[in-house]
Design an enzyme around this catalytic site. Structure first.
Site, PDB file in Angstrom:
ATOM      1  N   HIS A 151      20.173 -45.856  -4.064  1.00 58.84           N
ATOM      2  CA  HIS A 151      19.150 -45.894  -5.117  1.00 58.84           C
ATOM      3  C   HIS A 151      19.497 -44.807  -6.120  1.00 58.84           C
ATOM      4  CE1 HIS A 151      16.413 -48.335  -2.537  1.00 58.84           C
ATOM      5  NE2 HIS A 151      17.096 -47.724  -1.578  1.00 58.84           N
ATOM      6  N   HIS A 210      15.577 -54.914   1.333  1.00 58.08           N
ATOM      7  CA  HIS A 210      15.346 -53.995   2.449  1.00 58.08           C
ATOM      8  C   HIS A 210      14.516 -54.752   3.494  1.00 58.08           C
ATOM      9  CE1 HIS A 210      16.609 -50.932  -0.330  1.00 58.08           C
ATOM     10  NE2 HIS A 210      16.246 -49.920   0.431  1.00 58.08           N
ATOM     11  N   GLU A 267      13.771 -51.744   8.322  1.00 59.57           N
ATOM     12  CA  GLU A 267      13.944 -50.278   8.302  1.00 59.57           C
ATOM     13  C   GLU A 267      12.794 -49.720   9.133  1.00 59.57           C
ATOM     14  OE1 GLU A 267      13.243 -48.481   4.449  1.00 59.57           O
ATOM     15  OE2 GLU A 267      14.186 -46.560   5.010  1.00 59.57           O
ATOM     16  N   ASP A 306      21.849 -44.307   0.703  1.00 62.08           N
ATOM     17  CA  ASP A 306      20.434 -44.544   0.396  1.00 62.08           C
ATOM     18  C   ASP A 306      19.927 -43.628  -0.731  1.00 62.08           C
ATOM     19  OD1 ASP A 306      18.139 -46.020   0.700  1.00 62.08           O
ATOM     20  OD2 ASP A 306      17.478 -45.082   2.556  1.00 62.08           O
ATOM     21  N   ASP A 307      19.471 -42.429  -0.374  1.00 69.34           N
ATOM     22  CA  ASP A 307      18.930 -41.475  -1.366  1.00 69.34           C
ATOM     23  C   ASP A 307      19.544 -40.096  -1.070  1.00 69.34           C
ATOM     24  OD1 ASP A 307      16.659 -43.191  -2.613  1.00 69.34           O
ATOM     25  OD2 ASP A 307      16.389 -43.395  -0.457  1.00 69.34           O
TER      26      ASP A 307
HETATM   27  N1  ADE Z   1      13.369 -46.565  -2.077  1.00 68.59           N
HETATM   28  C1  ADE Z   1      14.272 -45.583  -2.051  1.00 68.59           C
HETATM   29  N2  ADE Z   1      14.736 -45.412  -0.811  1.00 68.59           N
HETATM   30  C2  ADE Z   1      14.131 -46.329  -0.019  1.00 68.59           C
HETATM   31  C3  ADE Z   1      14.198 -46.662   1.349  1.00 68.59           C
HETATM   32  N3  ADE Z   1      14.975 -46.013   2.207  1.00 68.59           N
HETATM   33  N4  ADE Z   1      13.399 -47.651   1.793  1.00 68.59           N
HETATM   34  C4  ADE Z   1      12.598 -48.307   0.971  1.00 68.59           C
HETATM   35  N5  ADE Z   1      12.513 -48.034  -0.329  1.00 68.59           N
HETATM   36  C5  ADE Z   1      13.263 -47.046  -0.832  1.00 68.59           C
HETATM   37 ZN    ZN Z   2      17.156 -47.989   0.458  1.00 66.63          ZN
END
Ligand code: ADE
Ligand code: ZN
Length: 344
Positions: free
Chosen positions: A20, A198, A201, A279-280
């Protein structure tokens, strides 16, 4: 041996498929943009920001992540954010990135869709020539908002469709099942955008099946909860559905208590088409190279496993077959030159 594995993890050509762009906002850049745009942050220092990055679940992260986005206002901000990520990714051996962005996080604050996408696109374009990294953009719908809001966002995106490769679904998973977005995904597929979502998770395995059946996705983002359903696993193996797993994220968001207990190795051994992604990364403690090397150490992956993960990343990428083959040959050559034994 460990340092050889770390070097191999960095040197292997890789595609990053679950990233992201808003999640690459490092605290240093957050402060720089806050100053440039006259935005007041609820933190006094970069250290204080980093200390705040302790999460109990997905929602506790999302609250902080959306707040951080408040410093992103102008086209140049989106350019700087994207360029910084691409520089880091390139240093980690990423040769191709398929980048998520969350337009609704910005348009709902009054930032024009055009501002967001032109800034990101300009950086992606420059990086192809200057950093030797190609990218595709995947527009994500925020699943805590309505299907109608997603449809409105898709209509804003259509004039820029040539800059997009696909659509995705992110934000708060539990209670927001894929079927909520049936219509907007149908429309996106009709205009040639490739669907991903997604699922699995924090949400149950049924969300993975739903994403496949209702949204007709080509990849599942995360998907780690699939192992709870043996029939689903059989299907994912049979159809070789790619799963874009993000190990450091899963630990930070408490999907697994620590990296040693992550199910990535079990997924690989079961024959699933698993990839490793960040991911982030600004929030979760590491870019893709760190995800590879920390996971390798925690799960005792060998060079063969790392090479397979790198190969999977290109198999799963939305790239033409000839480009995939070129990268797969490069991987074979890098793995062959490595001093770490490759058992695959
Ligand atoms: N937005 C940013 N990271 C995310 C994640 N791991 N799961 C869902 N939405 C997200
Ligand atoms: Zn994600």
């Amino acid at each position: 041996m460990a340092s050889d594995l770390v070097r191999l993890a960095r040197e292997l050509p890789k595609a990053e498929l679950h990233l992201h762009i808003e999640g690459t906002l490092e605290p240093e850049l957050m402060f720089q943009l806050a100053r440039r745009n006259g935005v007041k942050l609820p933190y006094e220092s970069v250290d204080e920001v980093r200390r705040a990055y302790v999460f109990s679940n997905l929602q506790s992260f999302l609250d902080i992540y959306y707040a951080g986005c408040g410093v992103l206002l102008r086209e140049q901000d989106f350019y700087d954010l994207t360029w910084a990520y691409l520089e880091r990714a390139s240093a980690d051996g990423v040769r191709h990135a398929e980048i998520f962005f969350d337009p609704q996080t910005h348009t709902d604050r009054g930032v024009a869709f055009e501002t967001v996408i032109t800034g990101i696109h300009r950086a992606v374009h420059d990086a192809r020539d200057r950093l030797n990294i190609t990218s595709g953009l995947i527009l994500c719908f925020l699943r805590h908002l309505s299907g109608d809001a997603a449809m409105h966002t898709l209509s804003e995106a259509l004039p820029y469709a040539e800059w997009l490769i696909g659509v995705g679904l992110d934000s708060s998973e539990v209670g927001n099942p894929p079927r909520k977005f049936r219509d907007v995904y149908a429309r996106a597929r009709d205009v040639g955008l490739l669907p991903v979502a997604h699922a699995g998770e924090e949400g149950p395995p049924e969300y993975i099946s739903d994403a496949l059946d209702v949204l007709q996705v080509k990849r599942i983002d995360h998907g780690v909860r699939c192992l709870e359903d043996a029939r689903l696993v059989g299907r994912l193996v049979e159809e070789q559905v790619p799963l874009t797993v993000c190990p450091l994220s899963n630990v930070k968001l408490r999907v697994f208590p620590d990296l040693k207990q992550h199910n990535l190795k079990r997924m690989l051994d079961r024959g699933l088409l698993v990839t490793v992604n960040s991911d982030d990364p600004a929030y979760f403690g590491g870019y893709v190279g760190e995800n590879f090397s920390q996971t390798a150490q925690a799960l005792m992956l060998n060079a063969g496993d790392l090479t397979r993960l790198a190969r999977n990343s290109f198999q799963a990428a939305f790239l033409p077959q000839d480009q995939k083959q070129k990268y797969l040959h490069e991987i074979t050559s890098v793995a062959g030159q490595s001093s770490v034994k490759t058992i695959s």
